[in-house]
Write a protein that holds these residues in place. Structure first.
Motif, PDB file in Angstrom:
ATOM      1  N   TYR A  12      52.907  87.220  44.378  1.00  0.00           N
ATOM      2  CA  TYR A  12      52.231  86.109  43.693  1.00  0.00           C
ATOM      3  C   TYR A  12      53.161  84.980  43.258  1.00  0.00           C
ATOM      4  N   GLU A  13      54.396  85.319  42.909  1.00  0.00           N
ATOM      5  CA  GLU A  13      55.278  84.244  42.426  1.00  0.00           C
ATOM      6  C   GLU A  13      55.648  83.241  43.526  1.00  0.00           C
TER       7      GLU A  13
ATOM      8  N   MET B  76      53.236  77.661  33.927  1.00  0.00           N
ATOM      9  CA  MET B  76      52.123  77.536  32.987  1.00  0.00           C
ATOM     10  C   MET B  76      52.605  77.803  31.556  1.00  0.00           C
ATOM     11  N   GLU B  77      52.093  77.046  30.619  1.00  0.00           N
ATOM     12  CA  GLU B  77      52.390  77.264  29.201  1.00  0.00           C
ATOM     13  C   GLU B  77      51.074  77.337  28.436  1.00  0.00           C
ATOM     14  N   VAL B  78      51.001  78.302  27.542  1.00  0.00           N
ATOM     15  CA  VAL B  78      49.789  78.443  26.728  1.00  0.00           C
ATOM     16  C   VAL B  78      50.172  78.362  25.259  1.00  0.00           C
ATOM     17  N   SER B  79      49.437  77.586  24.506  1.00  0.00           N
ATOM     18  CA  SER B  79      49.649  77.580  23.057  1.00  0.00           C
ATOM     19  C   SER B  79      48.279  77.625  22.387  1.00  0.00           C
ATOM     20  N   SER B  80      48.219  78.225  21.218  1.00  0.00           N
ATOM     21  CA  SER B  80      46.913  78.272  20.563  1.00  0.00           C
ATOM     22  C   SER B  80      47.014  77.889  19.091  1.00  0.00           C
TER      23      SER B  80
ATOM     24  N   ALA C 278      47.864  83.833  35.840  1.00  0.00           N
ATOM     25  CA  ALA C 278      46.591  84.152  35.172  1.00  0.00           C
ATOM     26  C   ALA C 278      46.693  85.333  34.196  1.00  0.00           C
ATOM     27  N   PRO C 279      47.504  86.373  34.500  1.00  0.00           N
ATOM     28  CA  PRO C 279      47.609  87.463  33.524  1.00  0.00           C
ATOM     29  C   PRO C 279      48.078  86.995  32.145  1.00  0.00           C
ATOM     30  N   GLU C 280      48.968  86.007  32.130  1.00  0.00           N
ATOM     31  CA  GLU C 280      49.446  85.479  30.848  1.00  0.00           C
ATOM     32  C   GLU C 280      48.325  84.711  30.131  1.00  0.00           C
ATOM     33  N   PHE C 281      47.536  83.978  30.909  1.00  0.00           N
ATOM     34  CA  PHE C 281      46.377  83.261  30.373  1.00  0.00           C
ATOM     35  C   PHE C 281      45.382  84.271  29.781  1.00  0.00           C
ATOM     36  N   SER C 282      45.126  85.360  30.522  1.00  0.00           N
ATOM     37  CA  SER C 282      44.220  86.415  30.044  1.00  0.00           C
ATOM     38  C   SER C 282      44.725  87.026  28.746  1.00  0.00           C
ATOM     39  N   ARG C 283      46.012  87.294  28.706  1.00  0.00           N
ATOM     40  CA  ARG C 283      46.590  87.909  27.497  1.00  0.00           C
ATOM     41  C   ARG C 283      46.404  86.999  26.283  1.00  0.00           C
ATOM     42  N   ALA C 284      46.588  85.700  26.489  1.00  0.00           N
ATOM     43  CA  ALA C 284      46.422  84.751  25.376  1.00  0.00           C
ATOM     44  C   ALA C 284      44.977  84.756  24.877  1.00  0.00           C
ATOM     45  N   LEU C 285      44.024  84.857  25.819  1.00  0.00           N
ATOM     46  CA  LEU C 285      42.608  84.907  25.434  1.00  0.00           C
ATOM     47  C   LEU C 285      42.290  86.228  24.732  1.00  0.00           C
ATOM     48  N   GLU C 286      42.832  87.318  25.265  1.00  0.00           N
ATOM     49  CA  GLU C 286      42.580  88.647  24.682  1.00  0.00           C
ATOM     50  C   GLU C 286      43.179  88.771  23.278  1.00  0.00           C
TER      51      GLU C 286
ATOM     52  N   PHE D 259      39.561  81.509  37.013  1.00  0.00           N
ATOM     53  CA  PHE D 259      38.104  81.531  36.813  1.00  0.00           C
ATOM     54  C   PHE D 259      37.689  82.903  36.300  1.00  0.00           C
ATOM     55  N   ARG D 260      38.301  83.940  36.887  1.00  0.00           N
ATOM     56  CA  ARG D 260      37.957  85.314  36.501  1.00  0.00           C
ATOM     57  C   ARG D 260      38.318  85.598  35.045  1.00  0.00           C
TER      58      ARG D 260
END
Lengths: 135, 111
Positions: free
Chosen positions: A10-11, B1-5, B25-33, B58-59
């Motif tokens: 993926y990377e 990608m960077e996520v901040s909340s 996306a896994p990092e995005f999911s973790r931030a949401l979770e 999207f998932r």
């Protein structure tokens, strides 16, 4: 012919998208079409990594991309398990939230974004050919 | 990608910058979770600086929307969706599943 050979991980998706965008941009595709081509290539590569090379981290993915007439042709070749995306059931993209399918979306997008998607398995190679005409 | 909340009184605002694909996306999911596991289900996703999102993103959104809407306890809304991402979401039939806003304050105020 522009060609890329990368580890099927993926990377490396970034690299595939940049490669496709480079060729598409030089071939006169507009910004919207370039985004569509990047997304289709990403979804195709993601499926190969997830299914053809399921659980393997040492697979190779070969990508070629070139203009034939007024169409951009992206070919992805892998040496993993046979995986025919056309056999995957199309998700219903109109159903409500609770019934919405999580899987199959990538392949659905690939088909919608490209004009043609063709898959064949020859010997130990899986070959996915995707074509998009210049708008 | 960077996520901040950022936590507001009635909701959480999450900002995603860069590209969301199968790698990120896994990092995005973790931030949401992280938000939902804290018992907070009203989430605004600010996409102003998001350059790209594949079906992997999207998932993550769909799974979170399902979780948040359960028992009518909340929902995920999208803010400033860039045009290319919006077109892809439309193609996937996702625009009907998420309210969208043009302004993050308006989205926060919606809750």
């Amino acid at each position: 012919m522009p060609f890329l050979s990368i580890p099927a991980r993926y990377e490396y998706l970034d690299e595939i998208r940049e490669f496709v965008a480079g060729v598409a941009g030089q071939s006169g595709f507009g910004e919207k079409e370039v985004y569509s081509l990047q997304l289709a290539a990403d979804e195709a590569a993601t499926n190969i990594i997830e299914h053809a090379y399921a659980g393997m981290s040492n697979g190779t993915l070969e990508v070629s991309c070139n203009l034939q007439g007024d169409s951009l042709v992206i070919v992805m070749r892998d040496y993993g398990k046979t995986f025919d995306p056309s056999k995957v059931r199309q998700p219903d993209v109109t159903t409500n939230l609770s019934k919405r399918q999580i899987g199959g979306l990538g392949i659905y997008l690939m088909r919608k974004l490209m004009d043609e998607v063709h898959y064949e398995s020859i010997g130990n190679q899986n070959i996915l050919t995707m074509t998009k005409r210049r708008g | 990608m960077e996520v901040s909340s950022q936590e507001f009184k009635h909701c959480d605002l999450i900002r995603v910058k860069g590209r969301v694909d199968s790698s990120t996306a896994p990092e995005f999911s973790r931030a949401l979770e992280k938000i939902t596991s804290g018992g907070r289900y009203k989430i605004a996703v600010d996409m102003t600086d998001m350059e790209y999102m594949s079906s992997a993103g999207f998932r993550a959104l769909l799974a979170t929307q399902r979780n948040c809407k359960r028992y009518n306890r909340g929902e995920v809304v999208l803010v400033k969706v860039p045009v290319r991402i919006k077109e892809a979401l439309e193609l996937a039939g996702f625009t009907e599943l998420f309210k969208t806003f043009d302004d993050s304050l308006e989205a926060v105020g919606n809750f």
